[in-house]
Design a protein around this motif. Structure first.
Motif, mmCIF file in Angstrom:
data_model
loop_
_atom_site.group_PDB
_atom_site.id
_atom_site.type_symbol
_atom_site.label_atom_id
_atom_site.label_comp_id
_atom_site.label_asym_id
_atom_site.label_seq_id
_atom_site.Cartn_x
_atom_site.Cartn_y
_atom_site.Cartn_z
ATOM 1 N N LYS A 391 0.824 -1.213 0.000
ATOM 2 C CA LYS A 391 0.000 0.000 0.000
ATOM 3 C C LYS A 391 0.857 1.261 0.000
ATOM 4 O O LYS A 391 0.565 2.236 -0.694
ATOM 5 C CB LYS A 391 -0.962 -0.023 1.196
ATOM 6 N N ASN A 392 1.952 1.225 0.781
ATOM 7 C CA ASN A 392 2.879 2.361 0.779
ATOM 8 C C ASN A 392 3.465 2.587 -0.608
ATOM 9 O O ASN A 392 3.536 3.725 -1.104
ATOM 10 C CB ASN A 392 4.021 2.113 1.769
ATOM 11 N N MET A 393 3.890 1.501 -1.244
ATOM 12 C CA MET A 393 4.546 1.630 -2.540
ATOM 13 C C MET A 393 3.564 2.014 -3.648
ATOM 14 O O MET A 393 3.952 2.710 -4.601
ATOM 15 C CB MET A 393 5.268 0.334 -2.913
ATOM 16 N N TYR A 394 2.323 1.625 -3.553
ATOM 17 C CA TYR A 394 1.321 2.036 -4.527
ATOM 18 C C TYR A 394 1.197 3.559 -4.531
ATOM 19 O O TYR A 394 1.143 4.204 -5.588
ATOM 20 C CB TYR A 394 -0.027 1.394 -4.191
ATOM 21 N N ARG A 395 1.232 4.131 -3.332
ATOM 22 C CA ARG A 395 1.182 5.594 -3.217
ATOM 23 C C ARG A 395 2.481 6.223 -3.706
ATOM 24 O O ARG A 395 2.465 7.185 -4.495
ATOM 25 C CB ARG A 395 0.913 5.976 -1.753
ATOM 26 N N ILE A 396 3.605 5.673 -3.269
ATOM 27 C CA ILE A 396 4.906 6.235 -3.631
ATOM 28 C C ILE A 396 5.147 6.161 -5.135
ATOM 29 O O ILE A 396 5.656 7.122 -5.751
ATOM 30 C CB ILE A 396 6.031 5.513 -2.857
ATOM 31 N N LEU A 397 4.790 5.062 -5.772
ATOM 32 C CA LEU A 397 4.975 4.916 -7.216
ATOM 33 C C LEU A 397 4.215 5.979 -7.994
ATOM 34 O O LEU A 397 4.710 6.525 -8.987
ATOM 35 C CB LEU A 397 4.542 3.515 -7.664
ATOM 36 N N GLN A 398 3.019 6.304 -7.529
ATOM 37 C CA GLN A 398 2.250 7.368 -8.192
ATOM 38 C C GLN A 398 2.869 8.736 -7.932
ATOM 39 O O GLN A 398 2.893 9.595 -8.823
ATOM 40 C CB GLN A 398 0.794 7.321 -7.723
ATOM 41 N N GLU A 399 3.402 8.917 -6.719
ATOM 42 C CA GLU A 399 4.096 10.172 -6.422
ATOM 43 C C GLU A 399 5.329 10.333 -7.303
ATOM 44 O O GLU A 399 5.746 11.450 -7.612
ATOM 45 C CB GLU A 399 4.496 10.212 -4.942
ATOM 46 N N GLN A 400 5.906 9.217 -7.731
ATOM 47 C CA GLN A 400 7.077 9.243 -8.607
ATOM 48 C C GLN A 400 6.707 9.387 -10.077
ATOM 49 O O GLN A 400 7.592 9.416 -10.937
ATOM 50 C CB GLN A 400 7.882 7.957 -8.402
ATOM 51 N N GLY A 401 5.411 9.474 -10.369
ATOM 52 C CA GLY A 401 4.981 9.722 -11.742
ATOM 53 C C GLY A 401 4.319 8.575 -12.459
ATOM 54 O O GLY A 401 3.906 8.722 -13.624
ATOM 55 N N LYS A 402 4.171 7.428 -11.806
ATOM 56 C CA LYS A 402 3.517 6.294 -12.441
ATOM 57 C C LYS A 402 2.000 6.525 -12.489
ATOM 58 O O LYS A 402 1.416 7.075 -11.552
ATOM 59 C CB LYS A 402 3.799 5.005 -11.660
ATOM 60 N N GLU A 403 1.386 6.102 -13.584
ATOM 61 C CA GLU A 403 -0.071 6.117 -13.669
ATOM 62 C C GLU A 403 -0.640 5.058 -12.730
ATOM 63 O O GLU A 403 0.013 4.034 -12.472
ATOM 64 C CB GLU A 403 -0.531 5.840 -15.105
#
Length: 564
Positions: A391-403
């Motif tokens: 769950k943390n990484m799902y948020r972080i990945l989007q913060e890094q620009g992932k759709e």
């Protein structure tokens, strides 16, 4: 008389209690559920049951955030249930390996509650506290393995405490002799209850560089781990525990080694050093990490997988260490989905992975569901996940620009929840795991992939594992045979031999969906094989070829021969 290293011929079965078997309809597995299924494990041939944490815990990291090391969490049952489990294991001549988490505790542990009340608390030094950096903010740039800074600010005492994992998992200060005494006492508590082994969670992280330097990234990966991995006093600390608990009680120990080296694992597990019985390393489970990053996808590197397995086989043997053999655990996606075909060739693939692993030198570990070919589940949306890291990484990945869709796809492939869905026992509701609402989804394919359908099928994945586990008890060569790789970088085939003075064992596996041919090198064939008698020990295909220098392998075919 029992052999002192009897566990070198044994197989360990890993139980993730939350997802194994629920007996009261709570939706969460329990200790009684494990006791209920001991006959199943005994029939499989298991000697050692590894039970993951069942201690009192807020469950922010599924029990690896311990709030009381000597009490059973009511979610899993009672101490009486645990005692009954120990009794029933003893009746079956099986032993328990308990998971112990002593790099960190939960912030709900009484030690930490006392520690954060005041800088003068006698428990303050049980944990690692630092003042803010000179300009304010975190003491250094170390990163949590679950994402974000490894430091959490405590407003009451105006200091930061170290958390290499979740923000509620505070790292213990092993420099404090009182902490080490506490660890010894809690281990003795369980040993006195009859526990015969311990799996030590991230044990090679317990000694930190006390200068807590910034990581400038000059040595990859640049997140601080080189300053706390295999640290300056780690061997001293482990030997201290061995001398007081593990050695006197003749206990089996396996160390989970985070980002370690072959040389270190030899040192940890060589019996002359009085540290650990064996070690887990994870290098072979990073062969599909793009640039070494878990959350970047790529097809797995087959040659690198073979190279790493071979390097550790040869190195540990020559150095006198001992491997814990595994492809699956509670922190990894299912190897069946990761390295082979979990659909058209699911049965062949599951047997191939088993044969390939169980022919190696070391103690094999079977993770629940592996023995029936459970694949990664089908994930429909992020709400189905329960893992805090995911769950943390799902948020972080989007913060890094992932759709969102791209981020979800990465989580589907990498999430620890892939291995944490409920054990699939039969075709009844919720796969026979619970009569209640499961804490995490059950994979929809349980009606075709379950224990019940495989027990009486002589050709099932379950019975393939059963044969392999029996062979390890029977064949000395699986314990002492020297490892020799034979495939010479073949793009689809992994072939190796195990050799002792009396016999030669050969494992040959086709890791592809194509029919391929493979030839054993002339030098090896002429030296070891001429005028020898071969016997096929196990296979995963109906067509069974004779052992020859050149062999045709159907998709995902795998064989084990012994030559005398």
């Amino acid at each position: 008389m029992i052999e002192p290293d009897w566990w070198k011929k044994s197989t360990v079965y890993q139980v993730y209690p939350k997802s194994f078997k629920d007996t009261n309809g709570s939706g969460t597995g329990d200790i009684k559920g494990l006791t209920m299924k001991l006959d199943y494990l005994h029939d499989l041939g298991i000697d050692i049951v590894w039970l993951q944490p069942v201690y009192v815990s807020p469950q922010n990291d599924n029990g690896y955030d311990v709030a009381d090391y000597c009490r059973i969490d009511p979610e899993f049952g009672t101490m009486e249930d645990f005692d009954e489990l120990m009794l029933e294991l003893h009746k079956r001549e099986m032993v328990l390996m308990l998971d112990i988490v002593v790099n960190h505790s939960s912030t709900e542990h009484e030690w930490f509650k006392q520690a954060r009340q005041s800088k003068d608390s006698p428990y303050r030094d049980y944990y690692i506290w630092k003042d803010p950096a000179p300009g304010g903010g975190v003491p250094n740039n170390w990163q949590s393995k679950f994402g974000g800074s490894a430091w959490q600010y405590d407003e009451e005492t105006e200091q930061y405490f170290l958390t290499l994992f979740d923000k509620t998992q505070a790292d213990l200060n092993w420099e404090n002799e009182l902490v080490r005494k506490e660890v010894v006492e809690l281990l003795k508590f369980w040993a006195e209850k009859g526990v015969k082994g311990f799996r030590m969670d991230v044990i090679n992280l317990i000694s930190k560089d006390l200068s807590f330097p910034e990581d400038d990234g000059s040595i990859a990966p640049g997140d601080g781990r080189r300053f706390y991995t295999d640290g300056p006093r780690v061997h001293e600390f482990i030997r201290e525990v061995y001398d007081q608990v593990w050695g006197p009680n003749h206990l089996i120990t396996v160390g989970e080694m985070s980002s370690t080296t072959l040389a270190q694992c030899i040192r940890y597990s060589n019996p002359e050093n009085n540290e650990l019985s064996m070690t887990f390393n994870f290098h072979h489970l990073k062969v599909d990490y793009l640039n070494g990053q878990k959350w970047e996808l790529m097809p797995y590197d087959f040659e690198e997988l073979k190279r790493l397995l071979s390097e550790w086989q040869v190195g540990m043997n020559e150095g006198g260490g001992w491997n814990a053999l595994f492809l699956n655990n509670h922190d990894q996606p299912r190897a069946l989905s990761r390295f082979t075909d979990d659909r058209k060739y699911r049965t062949e693939s599951a047997k191939l992975l088993a044969t390939t692993l169980h022919g190696l030198q070391g103690t094999p570990y079977v993770y629940q569901g592996e023995e029936i070919g459970m694949p990664n589940p089908v994930w429909n949306n992020i709400d189905e996940f329960r893992d805090i890291e995911s769950k943390n990484m799902y948020r972080i990945l989007q913060e890094q620009g992932k759709e969102p869709d791209e981020a979800l796809n990465i989580i589907r492939e990498r999430s620890r929840d892939n291995s944490r869905t409920p054990m699939q026992w039969d075709t009844t509701i919720n796969a026979g795991f619970t009569t209640g609402t499961p804490w995490i989804k059950v994979d929809e394919r349980y009606r075709t992939i379950n224990v019940h359908s495989q027990l009486e099928d002589a050709d099932s994945i379950y019975n393939h594992y059963k044969k392999l586990i029996a062979l390890r008890k029977e064949l000395v060569i699986l314990k002492d045979g020297m490892y020799v790789r034979l495939d010479e970088s073949h793009p689809q085939v992994y072939t190796y031999a195990r050799i002792n003075e009396q016999e030669t064992l050969i494992v040959m596996s086709n890791f592809s969906d194509q029919e391929v041919s493979f030839s054993i090198p002339d030098e090896f064939w002429n030296e070891r094989m001429n005028e020898q008698v071969s016997e096929l020990l196990i296979s995963n295909t109906l067509h069974v070829p004779e052992l020859a220098q050149s062999t045709s392998l159907s998709p995902y075919a795998s064989y084990m021969w012994i030559i005398k």
